[in-house]
Scaffold this motif. Structure first.
Motif, PDB file in Angstrom:
ATOM      1  N   SER A  23       0.837  -1.197   0.000  1.00  0.00           N
ATOM      2  CA  SER A  23       0.000   0.000   0.000  1.00  0.00           C
ATOM      3  C   SER A  23       0.871   1.246   0.000  1.00  0.00           C
ATOM      4  O   SER A  23       1.755   1.397   0.828  1.00  0.00           O
ATOM      5  CB  SER A  23      -0.892  -0.007   1.245  1.00  0.00           C
ATOM      6  OG  SER A  23      -1.675   1.150   1.289  1.00  0.00           O
ATOM      7  N   ALA A  24       0.660   2.124  -0.973  1.00  0.00           N
ATOM      8  CA  ALA A  24       1.443   3.355  -1.065  1.00  0.00           C
ATOM      9  C   ALA A  24       0.712   4.347  -1.932  1.00  0.00           C
ATOM     10  O   ALA A  24      -0.102   3.982  -2.754  1.00  0.00           O
ATOM     11  CB  ALA A  24       2.824   3.059  -1.646  1.00  0.00           C
ATOM     12  N   CYS A  25       1.034   5.611  -1.728  1.00  0.00           N
ATOM     13  CA  CYS A  25       0.500   6.663  -2.597  1.00  0.00           C
ATOM     14  C   CYS A  25       1.631   7.631  -2.878  1.00  0.00           C
ATOM     15  O   CYS A  25       2.191   8.216  -1.960  1.00  0.00           O
ATOM     16  CB  CYS A  25      -0.671   7.389  -1.944  1.00  0.00           C
ATOM     17  SG  CYS A  25      -1.353   8.683  -2.994  1.00  0.00           S
ATOM     18  N   LEU A 101      -2.265  -1.156  -9.435  1.00  0.00           N
ATOM     19  CA  LEU A 101      -1.784   0.222  -9.388  1.00  0.00           C
ATOM     20  C   LEU A 101      -2.754   1.115 -10.143  1.00  0.00           C
ATOM     21  O   LEU A 101      -3.118   0.821 -11.283  1.00  0.00           O
ATOM     22  CB  LEU A 101      -0.395   0.330 -10.029  1.00  0.00           C
ATOM     23  CG  LEU A 101       0.163   1.745 -10.238  1.00  0.00           C
ATOM     24  CD1 LEU A 101       0.369   2.464  -8.899  1.00  0.00           C
ATOM     25  CD2 LEU A 101       1.472   1.692 -11.022  1.00  0.00           C
ATOM     26  N   GLU A 114      -7.816   4.241  -1.257  1.00  0.00           N
ATOM     27  CA  GLU A 114      -6.481   4.399  -0.678  1.00  0.00           C
ATOM     28  C   GLU A 114      -6.269   3.542   0.562  1.00  0.00           C
ATOM     29  O   GLU A 114      -5.145   3.157   0.860  1.00  0.00           O
ATOM     30  CB  GLU A 114      -6.239   5.873  -0.323  1.00  0.00           C
ATOM     31  CG  GLU A 114      -5.268   6.534  -1.260  1.00  0.00           C
ATOM     32  CD  GLU A 114      -5.015   7.984  -0.904  1.00  0.00           C
ATOM     33  OE1 GLU A 114      -4.042   8.522  -1.429  1.00  0.00           O
ATOM     34  OE2 GLU A 114      -5.769   8.572  -0.118  1.00  0.00           O
ATOM     35  N   ARG A 117      -5.270  -2.096   1.106  1.00  0.00           N
ATOM     36  CA  ARG A 117      -3.844  -2.414   1.082  1.00  0.00           C
ATOM     37  C   ARG A 117      -3.431  -3.234  -0.132  1.00  0.00           C
ATOM     38  O   ARG A 117      -2.234  -3.483  -0.354  1.00  0.00           O
ATOM     39  CB  ARG A 117      -3.437  -3.133   2.369  1.00  0.00           C
ATOM     40  CG  ARG A 117      -3.609  -2.265   3.610  1.00  0.00           C
ATOM     41  CD  ARG A 117      -3.128  -2.970   4.856  1.00  0.00           C
ATOM     42  NE  ARG A 117      -1.713  -3.314   4.788  1.00  0.00           N
ATOM     43  CZ  ARG A 117      -0.728  -2.457   5.045  1.00  0.00           C
ATOM     44  NH1 ARG A 117      -1.006  -1.203   5.378  1.00  0.00           N
ATOM     45  NH2 ARG A 117       0.528  -2.843   4.960  1.00  0.00           N
ATOM     46  N   ARG A 120      -2.224   0.265  -4.935  1.00  0.00           N
ATOM     47  CA  ARG A 120      -1.230   1.328  -4.821  1.00  0.00           C
ATOM     48  C   ARG A 120      -1.697   2.483  -5.712  1.00  0.00           C
ATOM     49  O   ARG A 120      -2.272   2.254  -6.775  1.00  0.00           O
ATOM     50  CB  ARG A 120       0.125   0.808  -5.287  1.00  0.00           C
ATOM     51  CG  ARG A 120       1.257   1.810  -5.231  1.00  0.00           C
ATOM     52  CD  ARG A 120       2.534   1.144  -5.713  1.00  0.00           C
ATOM     53  NE  ARG A 120       3.611   2.099  -5.845  1.00  0.00           N
ATOM     54  CZ  ARG A 120       4.766   1.825  -6.427  1.00  0.00           C
ATOM     55  NH1 ARG A 120       4.982   0.622  -6.917  1.00  0.00           N
ATOM     56  NH2 ARG A 120       5.701   2.750  -6.514  1.00  0.00           N
ATOM     57  N   TYR A 121      -1.445   3.709  -5.284  1.00  0.00           N
ATOM     58  CA  TYR A 121      -1.860   4.886  -6.052  1.00  0.00           C
ATOM     59  C   TYR A 121      -0.669   5.782  -6.375  1.00  0.00           C
ATOM     60  O   TYR A 121       0.239   5.949  -5.554  1.00  0.00           O
ATOM     61  CB  TYR A 121      -2.893   5.720  -5.271  1.00  0.00           C
ATOM     62  CG  TYR A 121      -4.288   5.166  -5.335  1.00  0.00           C
ATOM     63  CD1 TYR A 121      -4.719   4.228  -4.401  1.00  0.00           C
ATOM     64  CD2 TYR A 121      -5.166   5.566  -6.318  1.00  0.00           C
ATOM     65  CE1 TYR A 121      -5.998   3.715  -4.453  1.00  0.00           C
ATOM     66  CE2 TYR A 121      -6.453   5.066  -6.385  1.00  0.00           C
ATOM     67  CZ  TYR A 121      -6.866   4.132  -5.457  1.00  0.00           C
ATOM     68  OH  TYR A 121      -8.128   3.623  -5.528  1.00  0.00           O
ATOM     69  N   ALA A 154       7.496   2.549 -11.865  1.00  0.00           N
ATOM     70  CA  ALA A 154       6.449   1.927 -11.051  1.00  0.00           C
ATOM     71  C   ALA A 154       5.527   1.062 -11.901  1.00  0.00           C
ATOM     72  O   ALA A 154       5.176  -0.065 -11.520  1.00  0.00           O
ATOM     73  CB  ALA A 154       5.649   2.999 -10.323  1.00  0.00           C
TER      74      ALA A 154
END
Length: 201
Positions: A23-25, A101, A114, A117, A120-121, A154
């Motif tokens: 999980s990331a933004c 993604l 968001e 988990r 990813r954004y 990415a």
């Protein structure tokens, strides 16, 4: 559009590969505060497109889907989609297409899931960069690769892992279309005209 024929370059897996489902933004730096706003209102252009196609009018629309495949990794089957807000806001749609993604090409549409988990954004506000490029970025001679490189890397990592990517804006035609074409140029080693033609198929 259809998936670009499988003539893509082999993916370049990183030795320090991070799981694409972490999980990331990420927010790619854009025009700074105090710089002029974009002279183009892409949300307004999206609404004009919806009106021409009858989207949301209660009558059936033709030739317009919430997302379309434009590239597929030849080794893993990971797929790049260009789509609209409807696709981005539909969790079941994202699951069906194996999206891990989501690339949000706006500064106004929320990253809907968001807290999930498994997603990813990346917020990649390409229209704001166009404004910034004419001032701060160009004055510092920042190459396009420095701006778009983190996005390219990415997306490549997620596709190499066999997962899919959704690039979206409001209509999926202007900001996401431009970003998607740039990604196809990078991933399939195509020139601009060939990438645009492939994305229009």
């Amino acid at each position: 559009t259809r998936v670009v024929p499988r003539t893509s370059r082999p993916s370049r897996p990183s030795a320090q590969h991070q799981p694409p489902l972490a999980s990331a933004c990420l927010c790619v730096p854009m025009a700074r505060a105090g710089q002029p706003a974009s002279p183009w209102d892409y949300d307004a252009e999206a609404r004009k497109l919806f009106a021409r196609l009858g989207v949301g009018s209660g009558r059936p629309s033709t030739g317009y889907d919430p997302l379309n495949a434009v590239y597929s990794d030849h080794a893993t089957g990971g797929t790049l989609y260009i789509g609209n807000q409807t696709a981005a806001a539909d969790r079941d749609c994202l699951r069906r297409h194996g999206v891990a993604l989501v690339v949000n090409c706006t500064d106004s549409i929320p990253n809907y899931f968001e807290k999930d988990r498994t997603l990813r954004y990346i917020r990649f506000d390409i229209s704001a960069w166009c404004v910034g490029a004419r001032s701060t970025l160009q004055s510092r001679r920042v190459p396009v690769q420095a701006f778009a490189g983190p996005l390219f890397e990415a997306v490549r990592e997620v596709l190499a892992a066999g997962h899919s990517v959704l690039v979206h804006c409001l209509a999926g035609a202007h900001r996401a279309g431009t970003t998607g074409c740039a990604l196809v140029m990078e991933l399939a080693d195509l020139d601009r005209d060939a990438a645009v033609a492939a994305c229009k198929m």
